[in-house]
Design an enzyme around this catalytic site. Structure first.
Site, mmCIF file in Angstrom:
data_model
loop_
_atom_site.group_PDB
_atom_site.id
_atom_site.type_symbol
_atom_site.label_atom_id
_atom_site.label_comp_id
_atom_site.label_asym_id
_atom_site.label_seq_id
_atom_site.Cartn_x
_atom_site.Cartn_y
_atom_site.Cartn_z
ATOM 1 C CE1 TYR A 23 -9.966 -6.423 6.631
ATOM 2 C CE2 TYR A 23 -7.779 -6.593 7.594
ATOM 3 C CZ TYR A 23 -8.767 -5.840 6.985
ATOM 4 O OH TYR A 23 -8.550 -4.507 6.742
ATOM 5 C CE1 TYR B 194 -10.724 11.534 17.653
ATOM 6 C CE2 TYR B 194 -8.432 11.946 18.208
ATOM 7 C CZ TYR B 194 -9.708 12.415 17.977
ATOM 8 O OH TYR B 194 -9.980 13.771 18.070
ATOM 9 C CG HIS C 130 -2.630 -0.467 7.932
ATOM 10 N ND1 HIS C 130 -2.976 -1.172 9.054
ATOM 11 C CD2 HIS C 130 -3.454 -0.920 6.947
ATOM 12 C CE1 HIS C 130 -3.957 -2.014 8.780
ATOM 13 N NE2 HIS C 130 -4.254 -1.876 7.485
ATOM 14 C CD GLN D 54 -2.733 -1.219 2.514
ATOM 15 O OE1 GLN D 54 -2.585 -0.403 3.418
ATOM 16 N NE2 GLN D 54 -3.583 -2.238 2.617
ATOM 17 C CD GLU E 132 -13.180 4.504 14.534
ATOM 18 O OE1 GLU E 132 -13.274 3.579 15.360
ATOM 19 O OE2 GLU E 132 -12.407 5.492 14.693
#
Length: 387
Positions: free
Chosen positions: A281, A270, A166, A100, A260
């Site tokens: 998953y 958070y 991520h 990613q 979110e």
């Protein structure tokens, strides 16, 4: 389905009502609202601007209306008058195209007309450890020579990770000139997000030249990361200010369920991964908590996940029904979501268009139009039907 935080009676709605957003005491259907998919599509259409992109991670439009597009694989491309130029912008740093990671977000300095600073985030493999971590750089853009100069890396997450997930990462400027950016947890959910000595799972704030603001919440506090603005995040891939209030909003990917939307406040936690509305998953649980004292609840969360991408606050007069709303893309379901807000709360959400493919990037251009970047599907522009 999307769910307002603490509205637990909405939690187990069936898939049959995914197109209906329900709150305690009230409900509405997309089909009854002028911003629903069918009605919006009767007024607006998507027209192709340019094709030939793989993963168009971000877009910015220059004052001359050229559009810069970051290809995640590590190229900065230019669209000029509807044509994708063959020559990419030169002068990028070495970029780790890994999972990613790659060339990620783009942002123009608020005073770009006078200083030509372009900000961007990317996967940087320099420094200790195998793999890479997210970095923020700024450079002078010379569009005439198609080049970058005066490159300065403003921040890099320490300790590289070979995991390919991520990285985050989005960039936003506030009205005071601070620059904010996100780094995801880098696949180390139990090590990074709740540890203020580690990078990852954080939103950061810097001066535009990379210096640490004197009022950052963790400045010189027990050796903790002075650039950190908020923490306990999983993978924030949307970051935008409501320009009417100055409030910073983000959205981030949950695991399986629990994407979110959050209102970002200095120094707040958070919750990831201590609290979450999602599961692994594989379907197994990693926490039983959906809230905890000292941790911020999301303003809104989705079950199932929609895989949200870029986030933009609409100020353009070209879309009267969208003005004052946030737009974000769904990579999983292939539509655009319009989110109506009231201060620091979400009133409603509306689904725009259908079957677009993976909506990767969104931009409100200097020309006032909204542009959509689709994985493997090129760049499109939202236009009124009659234009």
């Amino acid at each position: 389905m999307f769910i307002k935080a603490n509205q637990l009676s909405c939690l187990f709605l069936t898939m049959a009502v995914i197109t209906c957003s329900l709150f305690v005491g009230s409900s509405f259907s997309f089909d009854s609202h002028p911003l629903n998919t069918s009605r919006f599509s009767e007024q607006y259409r998507l027209v192709e601007v340019s094709h030939g992109f793989d993963i168009p991670w971000a877009m910015v439009q220059l004052p001359n209306q050229d559009i810069l597009v970051s290809e995640r694989r590590g190229e900065l491309r230019v669209i000029r008058q509807g044509q994708l130029l063959k020559q990419p912008i030169s002068g990028l740093p070495t970029i780790d195209n890994n999972g990613q990671g790659g060339l990620l977000d783009l942002a123009l300095d608020p005073d770009f007309v006078n200083n030509s600073w372009l900000y961007f985030t990317y996967a940087d493999g320099s420094g200790p450890g195998r793999g890479s971590n997210t970095a923020l750089m700024r450079a002078k853009l010379n569009i005439a020579t198609m080049s970058l100069s005066n490159q300065t890396r403003l921040y890099k997450g320490k300790v590289n990770a070979s995991k390919g997930q991520h990285y985050g990462s989005r960039i936003a400027f506030d009205q005071k000139g601070y620059v904010y950016f996100s780094i995801g947890d880098r696949g180390s959910r139990d090590e990074n997000p709740q540890n203020l000595n580690n990078d990852g799972g954080k939103i950061y704030r810097l001066h535009k030249d990379g210096k640490i603001p004197a009022d950052n919440p963790f400045l010189n506090d027990k050796g903790e990361k002075s650039a950190v603005f908020s923490y306990g995040h999983r993978n924030p891939q949307g970051l935008a200010f409501d320009s009417s209030t100055g409030v910073l909003w983000s959205h981030e990917h949950g695991p399986k369920g629990g994407d979110e939307i959050n209102v970002i406040t200095a120094g707040k936690n958070y919750g990831w991964p201590v609290v979450s509305y999602g599961v692994n998953y594989s379907g197994t649980s990693f926490t039983e908590l959906t809230e905890k004292q000292g941790m911020e609840n999301p303003v809104l969360y989705w079950l199932p996940s929609i895989a949200p991408s870029a986030m933009v606050y609409v100020t353009s007069d070209k879309y009267p029904k969208l003005k004052g709303k946030f737009l974000l893309g769904s990579m999983k379901f292939g539509y655009i979501v319009a989110v109506s807000i009231n201060g620091k709360t979400v009133d409603q959400q509306y689904k725009l268009f259908n079957n677009l493919g993976r909506v990767r990037s969104l931009m409100q251009g200097v020309d006032g139009f909204i542009y959509v970047g689709l994985d493997g599907g090129g760049i499109k522009k939202i236009l009124p039907i009659n234009s």
